[in-house]
Design an enzyme around this catalytic site. Structure first.
Site, PDB file in Angstrom:
ATOM      1  N   GLU A 438       0.969  -1.059   0.008  1.00  0.00           N
ATOM      2  CA  GLU A 438      -0.053  -0.006   0.004  1.00  0.00           C
ATOM      3  C   GLU A 438       0.842   1.165   0.041  1.00  0.00           C
ATOM      4  OE1 GLU A 438      -3.202   0.200   2.509  1.00  0.00           O
ATOM      5  OE2 GLU A 438      -4.223  -1.705   1.873  1.00  0.00           O
ATOM      6  N   GLU A 513      -4.540  -8.602   0.968  1.00  0.00           N
ATOM      7  CA  GLU A 513      -5.355  -8.235   2.203  1.00  0.00           C
ATOM      8  C   GLU A 513      -6.800  -8.607   1.981  1.00  0.00           C
ATOM      9  OE1 GLU A 513      -4.114  -4.751   4.321  1.00  0.00           O
ATOM     10  OE2 GLU A 513      -2.106  -5.070   3.946  1.00  0.00           O
TER      11      GLU A 513
HETATM   12  C1  GAL Z   1      -4.430  -1.765   5.160  1.00  0.00           C
HETATM   13  C2  GAL Z   1      -2.969  -1.821   5.564  1.00  0.00           C
HETATM   14  C3  GAL Z   1      -2.839  -2.586   6.810  1.00  0.00           C
HETATM   15  C4  GAL Z   1      -3.676  -2.163   7.997  1.00  0.00           C
HETATM   16  C5  GAL Z   1      -5.183  -2.318   7.281  1.00  0.00           C
HETATM   17  C6  GAL Z   1      -5.962  -1.918   8.319  1.00  0.00           C
HETATM   18  O1  GAL Z   1      -4.610  -0.932   4.460  1.00  0.00           O
HETATM   19  O2  GAL Z   1      -2.191  -2.328   4.648  1.00  0.00           O
HETATM   20  O3  GAL Z   1      -1.460  -2.290   7.466  1.00  0.00           O
HETATM   21  O4  GAL Z   1      -3.605  -0.749   8.298  1.00  0.00           O
HETATM   22  O5  GAL Z   1      -5.335  -1.400   6.409  1.00  0.00           O
HETATM   23  O6  GAL Z   1      -7.312  -2.063   7.897  1.00  0.00           O
END
Ligand code: GAL
Length: 939
Positions: A438, A513
């Protein structure tokens, strides 16, 4: 130099050879030096509070060996705290609203200059017999920006809080005597937006090798597997830090997991020249190899030996696995030729009670918990992990995405990436490198594209056997996502995944993610005032999806290799959707302790292989009689029937990757679910209204006990029938014999209770230090009435050629409180040849263990200002330029910690304990007012 050999297995002959070879001892030693360090806080910008470090007229950058303040070899650290590594000073601190949201509001680091610098000192003896060896100090990771000194010599600065590093100290060693290692860690800056801990939170080793030796992380073992045969290719980098010229022999032997030798080979070669490295290549042939797999994680060992004139001089072990990995843009991921959907989780590295200073046993505990949930893959978000985590993944069968911290094309970025890869590339569990996550600034544009191209090609040059990914959260179809080898989708809501894939048909993809759902363990009604999120799986925010929605999306698309849930475990920091006083995240499938939230059972149902039936919520809703309650079942049964107090509430068909719901008017008693497969009852699950809490129950995580001295204990309370009470929040107090407690936690995101109960150690300076002349060298047994007008600042304008027979010194020290429980000691530094000490008028005697330490009876002390007198015969200068000590020393006040305690959170507490090495008896007891004490005895 490059050589290639194929060694066919010649079992019996080589078995003999290898037995003879490995029976010898090589010069290599790797000695864990985690025990007995001294620690003190320094200061970020107040140099006085940083013990004057880096302020010397000549300091460590001006003249070599001029480490000053605590970096000096002979600095007096007797009054500092003693501790063992791994150590995280952040987790020891209280919580504070003004501390960092990202770092879980622990009052350390950023915004806390007095808690952002940690000094560590350790003494080691190095015998004279090591004189010809290369001696180095190896750190697995220090958070962060660490400067290291050895006997006052500056060795270097390591900025990364995550990478391992080592320093050659051979030239600075005091052979046959004491040596001092000093580390100054500076945790004032954050590298991540999540809890990162502070200090030497991973292992430290002393390493000794022959001057001709295998380089640090100097082996690279790969394999090619086809038709039940494997070629194992080993590259070994040999370095020469001495003057030896001539030939050496390299002997390579592969052993399987039953210690059976399967291949070996040896070759003579010319030793590299002084300070040069050569890389030697060999190739082995292994028939019918036992593949590394998630269900049978078979490991092999390559033992590389170097001999010089028949003498074994180095022996280096590399654990590796034989397996194949492949990504296919149509069909996802393949392990050993078989399609495998990645059922992954993202995780940071902290755990309840211990912060980032995880004992190795806890790594196994965590990976086992994830495996129990049905997970087969782990993403090290967003930084290189500790080596023990990868060892646990190798041994337990967990695939890993290994990730570097920051994207970029300069030494800071590429060197970090390279070191991570060279350290980790032999681990069979690692199936993919991630070069970023990200990077909002660049991910959708040309800069992201350029950086990815460089990092990706650079990674390939170090390890061409694994693909590269980046976790991307915006700008799908452009920037990073247009060039990255394996597209890493961060969240369905961040773009159109199918559209991206339609445009990039040859690019495999996975969900790096997914989730970011909010849940609090054991909570079934969201209560924003209390910062509790109900544990029913739900869409957390408009552009995010529930775990079930996410999994269905990935499960239905064969072209997607799988997904990684954000996150497996809760972690400190990022308490979204709340802020203070919430201190941990809500995203985990498990809480910070590893206690499961209900989502675990959804995943177990569809990720795991065992039959599952789980009912939520619990059935203790006193006061809510008649209210409709949402009852959910997670199961992989075909049908589930629900009963309340034996009355059926209907049977429902389970949809693939789904769950079942009922509305049930609460009445106490028994809620029972019965699961059917092929019309046959296979499972049942009960939630029963419990009676009031009566007994404390302690249970040991048996899996972990065998591995080492550290164990995880679950603390819960039961009613008189032994039923777990899911709503209990009693405070439990702990006592231990034969070991110590390392930390406590309960998974409550809003708990501001201590994670650790450790004695407080304060260093109090002696101020207003004055002197007057004495008339005799005979030291007094009591103080006289010294004339007030005679006092002058101590040592000011001292004429060392004309010293009087004795001096009377007077100083003050402030005690914040005075209690009989405290231990107050004066660590005297010699300002005279002979001396006597008086505190508040009473003469005090030195301690038996150290003639320059005085432990005061608290009866002679008082809160506020105390007076200390030292009467001493003066030190004499031998040479004019001798610098004489003028510092009388420091007062150390130890205030013992309160007993260890923690409130249950919805029925549970976790306590992490460590047995003493030779303890005969090991007993943990847990007590609370009105409850039957729980006792756990270990043999
Ligand atoms: C994502 C990020 C993670 C964490 C997550 C929380 O954008 O890559 O590290 O912050 O969001 O929702």
């Amino acid at each position: 130099m490059k050589t290639t050999f194929v060694a066919k297995t010649l079992l019996s002959f080589f078995l003999l050879l290898s037995f003879w070879v490995s029976a010898q001892k090589s010069d290599r030693e790797l000695i864990l030096i985690d025990k007995d360090w001294r620690f003190s806080f320094g200061h970020l910008y107040d140099t006085e509070k940083d013990f004057g470090h880096a302020t010397g007229y000549f300091s460590y950058l001006t003249k070599t060996g001029f480490g000053d303040g605590p970096a000096a070899k002979d600095f007096d650290d007797r009054a500092w705290r003693k501790l063992d590594l791994p150590h995280d000073w952040a987790v020891e601190q209280p919580f504070s609203e003004s501390a960092s949201f990202s770092h879980g509001f622990k009052a350390a680091g950023k915004n806390y200059p007095e808690k952002s610098i940690g000094w560590y000192r350790k003494k080691i003896n190095i015998p004279e017999s090591d004189l010809d060896k290369i001696i180095s100090i190896k750190f697995d990771g220090v958070f962060r920006n660490s400067k290291v000194f050895f006997n006052g010599f500056y060795l270097g600065t390591e900025q990364s809080g995550y990478n391992g590093f080592e320093y050659d100290v051979t030239a600075y060693v005091n052979y046959g005597g004491e040596n001092t290692i000093v580390v100054r860690a500076d945790a004032s800056m954050e590298e991540g937006w999540f809890y990162e801990g502070a200090g030497i939170y991973r292992h430290v080793y002393l390493q000794k090798t022959n001057s001709v030796h295998i380089k640090a992380n100097g082996t690279y073992v790969t394999s090619e597997f086809k038709n039940n045969e494997a070629d194992v290719i080993a590259a070994v980098s040999i370095e020469n830090k001495g003057n030896y010229k001539g030939s050496i022999e390299i002997v390579q032997t592969i052993f399987d997991n039953e210690k059976k030798q399967i291949a070996t080979f040896s070759e003579s070669l010319l030793a590299p020249e002084f300070y040069k490295t050569i890389t030697h290549h060999s190739k082995f042939y292994v028939e019918n190899p036992k593949l590394w797999d998630i269900d049978s994680p078979n490991l092999y060992r390559l033992v590389t030996q170097i001999k010089q004139n028949e003498k074994l001089i180095d022996s280096y072990e590399t654990t590796f696995g034989i397996r194949t990995i492949a990504f296919d843009p149509e069909n996802g991921f393949f392990l050993n030729g078989k399609s495998l959907k990645l059922k992954g989780t993202n995780n940071h590295q902290d755990h309840a009670g211990v912060g980032t200073a995880l004992p190795d046993e806890i790594q196994y505990y965590r990976i086992k918990k994830l495996k129990e949930m049905g997970s087969n893959a782990y993403r090290c978000s967003h930084h290189p992990p500790t080596p023990e985590l990868l060892k646990a993944c190798d041994e337990l069968g967990m695939l890993v995405i290994d990730e570097t911290r920051l994207m970029g094309i300069n030494d800071y970025h590429l060197n970090d990436l390279q070191r991570m890869m060279e350290r980790d590339r032999n681990h069979p569990s690692i199936f993919c490198w991630s070069v970023g996550n990200e990077e909002w600034n660049i991910e959708g544009g040309i800069v992201g594209e350029r950086i990815t191209n460089v990092m990706q090609n650079f990674a390939k040059s170090i390890d061409p056997t694994r693909p590269v990914t980046v976790g991307i959260s915006s700008g799908f179809k452009s920037g990073i996502s247009s060039v990255v080898e394996i597209m890493g989708y961060n969240y369905l809501g961040n773009g159109d995944i199918d559209a991206h894939r339609n445009q990039f048909k040859n690019q495999p993809g996975m969900g790096t993610e997914e989730g970011s759902t909010f849940a609090t363990r054991g909570i079934y009604f969201t209560d924003d005032a209390k910062h509790y999120q109900s544990a029913y799986d739900k869409k957390p925010r408009p552009t995010f999806y529930s775990i079930e929605e996410g999994w269905k999306f990935y499960a239905e698309r064969p072209y997607l290799a799988g997904m990684f849930i954000w996150t497996g475990f809760d972690y400190r920091g990022e308490p979204t959707p709340y802020g203070w006083p919430s201190v941990t995240s809500y995203f985990g499938m498990m809480d910070v302790c590893g206690f499961p939230k209900d989502n675990v059972f959804y995943l177990k149902s569809w990720w795991g292989k065992e039959p599952v039936l789980h009912l939520l919520p619990h059935w203790n809703w006193s006061g809510m009689e008649g209210t409709a309650i949402d009852v959910w079942a997670y199961s992989n049964c075909d049908e589930v029937e629900l009963f309340l107090n034996k009355k059926s509430l209907g049977k429902k068909k389970m949809e693939q990757n789904g769950h079942l719901e009922w509305k049930v008017n609460y009445s106490p008693g028994t809620l029972e679910a019965v699961g059917y497969k092929n019309d046959k009852k296979v499972l049942s699950e009960i939630q029963k209204t419990t009676g009031k809490v009566e007994k404390i129950k302690l249970s040991l995580d048996k899996e972990n006990v065998a591995k080492g001295n550290v164990s995880v204990v679950t603390v819960e309370v039961t009613d008189k029938n032994g039923l777990h009470v899911p709503t209990a929040n009693d405070e439990i107090e702990f006592a231990i014999k034969g070991g110590k407690i390392l930390g406590v936690g309960n998974g409550n995101p809003t708990s501001l209770e201590n994670d650790q109960f450790i004695d407080n150690l304060a260093l109090v300076s002696i101020t207003n230090f004055q002197e007057q002349k004495g008339t005799t060298a005979v030291l007094p047994q009591q103080l006289s009435n010294y004339s007030e007008s005679e006092w002058i600042t101590a040592f000011k304008d001292r004429d060392y050629k004309k010293q009087v027979p004795s001096y009377i010194y007077r100083g003050e020290f402030e005690l914040k409180s005075n209690s009989v429980k405290n231990t107050v000691s004066f660590f005297y530094k010699k300002i005279g040849v002979e001396n006597v000490v008086f505190v508040n008028g009473t003469k005090v005697e030195p301690s038996t263990e150290d003639a320059q330490k005085y432990t005061f009876n608290t009866a002679i002390l008082k809160e506020g200002k105390n007076t200390i007198y030292i009467v001493a015969t003066p030190l004499q200068k031998v040479k004019d330029w001798d610098v004489m000590n003028t510092d009388p020393g420091v007062i150390q006040v130890i205030t013992p910690a309160e007993p260890w305690k923690r409130k249950l959170f919805n029925g549970y507490v976790q306590i992490i304990i460590q047995k003493e090495d030779n303890a005969k008896e090991f007993v943990l007891s847990a007590s609370a007012k009105g409850l039957q004490t729980g006792i756990l005895k270990l043999k």
